[in-house]
Design a protein around this motif. Structure first.
Motif: not given
Length: 640
Positions: A179-184, A191-193, A215-221
């Motif tokens: 609701e606040y930002a895009d998780i990707e 990743g850039n940092l 919760a439910g967030c895996g680092l997938n990129l």
């Protein structure tokens, strides 16, 4: 007390990125913060690792708010905050008298903004440390303001501050953060940092901990995963922080089974890095290093040998989770060390005696099951569990009743346990955690069948019918597409699609699907397999008892030559096409029952046409020709 006029407050609200402006109407604002600090004595830090992290970060100017001893604020800092409000007021007054004098006001606003951010983060940190204060609403507001802006424009310490706020809140869901930002976008910036080397080891850990709390967030990129793999090189990490650093990154990479999508070369590279570091970390971290890629069947023999040597001398320092990790590793590696296996067999008894919770008891059962894959059993412990089912009847078994049954089992296996009262005080978790209740019952039932088929001499009290009834609850439904060649398989899960494609390819090869049975030949495996046989080179119908779903016993092969096709996945086959894990037991036991098991690689079952083309190679029948029993269905190029 001085109170700012409303127009000035409104001006500050527009200038400040955080809701600290609402405090400005009642100066001096630092008194609010210091009153919060005064409650520091009741605060607690999550654990020693967190305290080390916060202490290290607090040594940097941008993270002073994370000082665990922040209630001992130096007088100089208090004096500095005292001067902020009057300086800002003087700058505003000067601006009103001289409209062209913008520089002093801008400087004071920037200084005040930095102080405001630090002050609120200090409050957020203290709220996180004090479990008696409900800080969710306050932290959510801070997260919303920081996340709703342009994430690319945040400085590195501001970005990490956002992730720390998520960590402080503890229970944010992926849907809520979205609701606040895009998780990707959040992952991309992280990743850039990392790639730009703008984050210190402490900031990397803080970032990973923040993602962990979504919760439910895996680092997938790909960008963030590749950057984290590069960050596993811990040469620039302080020795007292190395364990926490490596474990946190490994946890971030394996969370949500995302490691299954990683390139094998990345995992092997990580294992090679671990090989150099394994003797500079604790034995617990060393075990996690060794096990990092084992879910894919990937390991490093030199790394494993170093860990085995350490286990031989440090085994008394490992806990139940470590024993579970080692037994899991030994069940999937092709470089099994017999001394390590036997060592773990003895340690299972110790961790059972030291268990302090229902979860610990569940880990003991899992460890026993992993040992069984290598045909190793700890009878003294296994018998305690199996005897606890002495009066559990098959008619009493149902999904609804599993929590109650598991409670009864835990009460019985802990009758003479030194931590009985502590374990029984947590029995209610079995009503809330169904997977744990199922584990206690199903792992015991599987042990019962494994011991029988492996001909282990153990006089226990668990009835085979009860064990079968428990295991039947986890059986996967056989898809209708197996019986209807025209039905689409698009709605099926991955393994079911494999099974359907394999059967259709095999039917094309044999000439008819009436020669193929879908069966559970071993009752302690929930997935069905394909079975077919020939007598004197002629395909024959599958006997009814092999496919009868009501016969819940190990089923021996009938006269003739009989094959069983087991579906291969990333979970049960390594990169060398070798069977690993629990399906190694299935293959071994099917051979004992008179079948020829073949594990079909998932790569050849992507679609029906590929399965048809590859089937002769899979079962090794390129030069075997069956009589024409196909009623015209057999492949046009088939030779007879």
């Amino acid at each position: 007390m001085f109170r700012l006029p409303l127009p000035i407050v409104n001006s500050l609200q527009r200038a400040l990125p955080l809701p600290i402006a609402s405090f400005c109407a009642n100066f001096p604002a630092h008194q609010l913060f210091l009153s919060t600090c005064a409650r520091r004595d009741a605060a607690i830090v999550d654990n020693d690792h967190s305290r080390v992290l916060f202490t290290k970060l607090a040594q940097k100017n941008d993270y002073k708010y994370l000082d665990p001893d922040i209630h001992n604020l130096p007088n100089a800092e208090v004096e500095k905050s005292n001067h902020l409000p009057p300086n800002l007021i003087r700058a505003i007054k000067s601006r009103e008298e001289n409209p062209r004098d913008n520089l002093s006001l801008k400087n004071e606003l920037d200084t005040f903004k930095n102080w405001a951010l630090s002050a609120q983060l200090q409050v957020g940190f203290l709220l996180h440390m004090n479990e008696n204060i409900h800080s969710k609403q306050y932290l959510t507001k801070l997260i919303k303001v920081l996340a709703s802006g342009d994430l690319d424009s945040l400085k590195s310490h501001e970005f990490i501050a956002l992730l720390l706020l998520i960590y402080f809140r503890r229970d944010m869901t992926l849907e809520e953060f979205s609701e606040y930002a895009d998780i990707e976008k959040l992952q991309t910036v992280f990743g850039n940092l990392l790639f730009q080397k703008k984050l210190s080891p402490e900031e990397i850990v803080a970032g990973c901990l923040g993602f962990k709390k979504i919760a439910g967030c895996g680092l997938n990129l790909k960008i963030v995963r590749e950057a984290l793999y590069e960050s596993l090189d811990s040469r620039r990490v302080d020795q007292d922080f190395k364990d926490f650093y490596l474990v946190t990154i490994m946890t971030a990479l394996t969370r949500g089974n995302m490691i299954f999508n990683d390139a094998e070369i990345s995992i092997f590279k990580a294992l090679k890095i671990f090989e150099k570091d394994v003797e500079n970390v604790s034995i617990m971290t060393a075990i996690k290093m060794m096990s990092f890629g084992i879910s894919l069947g990937l390991d490093n023999e030199n790394l494993s040998e170093k860990v085995y040597k350490r286990l031989a001398t440090e085994f008394e320092t490992i806990n139940g989770k470590d024993v579970l990790s080692v037994t899991n590793f030994l069940s999937k590696t092709t470089n099994v060390d017999e001394l390590a296996v036997n060592l773990m067999r003895g340690e299972v008894s110790r961790v059972f005696e030291e268990a302090e919770s229902v979860g610990d008891i569940g880990d003991v059962l899992k460890s026993l099951s992993y040992l069984a894959i290598n045909e190793v059993y700890r009878l003294e412990v296994s018998k305690i569990f199996l005897d606890a089912f002495v009066d559990v009847l098959p008619s009493e078994v149902s999904k609804k009743c599993l929590p109650a049954i598991s409670k009864k089992i835990i009460a019985r296996v802990t009758e003479d346990h030194r931590n009985r009262d502590k374990i029984l005080s947590g029995l209610d978790i079995l009503d809330k955690n169904f997977p744990l209740a199922a584990t206690i019952c199903q792992q015991s039932a599987a042990l019962c069948f494994n011991m029988r088929i492996d001909k282990i001499d153990c006089d226990h009290s668990m009835d085979m019918d009860t064990a079968a009834a428990i295991l039947k609850l986890s059986y996967k439904k056989i898809p209708l597409q197996l019986h209807s060649p025209q039905m689409s398989i698009s709605g099926l899960d991955y393994r079911s699609r494999q099974l359907v494609n394999c059967k259709r390819g095999l039917a094309h090869f044999l000439g008819s699907d009436r020669f193929i049975g879908v069966a559970r030949l071993l009752p302690h495996f929930p997935e069905p397999d394909l079975v077919f046989g020939v007598v004197a080179g002629t395909p024959t119908a599958v006997p009814d008892y092999l496919t009868d779903p009501e016969i819940l016993r190990p089923k021996r092969g009938p006269p003739g030559e009989w094959w069983v096709l087991v579906m291969g996945t990333k979970n049960n086959m390594n990169s060398n096409k070798e069977v690993i894990g629990v399906d190694r037991v299935k293959v071994r036991q099917l051979k004992m029952l008179g079948f020829n098991p073949i594990v079909v690689p998932s790569s050849v079952l992507a679609n029906e046409s590929m399965a048809i083309r590859e089937m002769p190679k899979i079962i090794g029948f390129e030069n075997v020709y069956f009589p024409n029993l196909d009623d015209g269905y057999q492949h046009i190029n088939r030779k007879f």
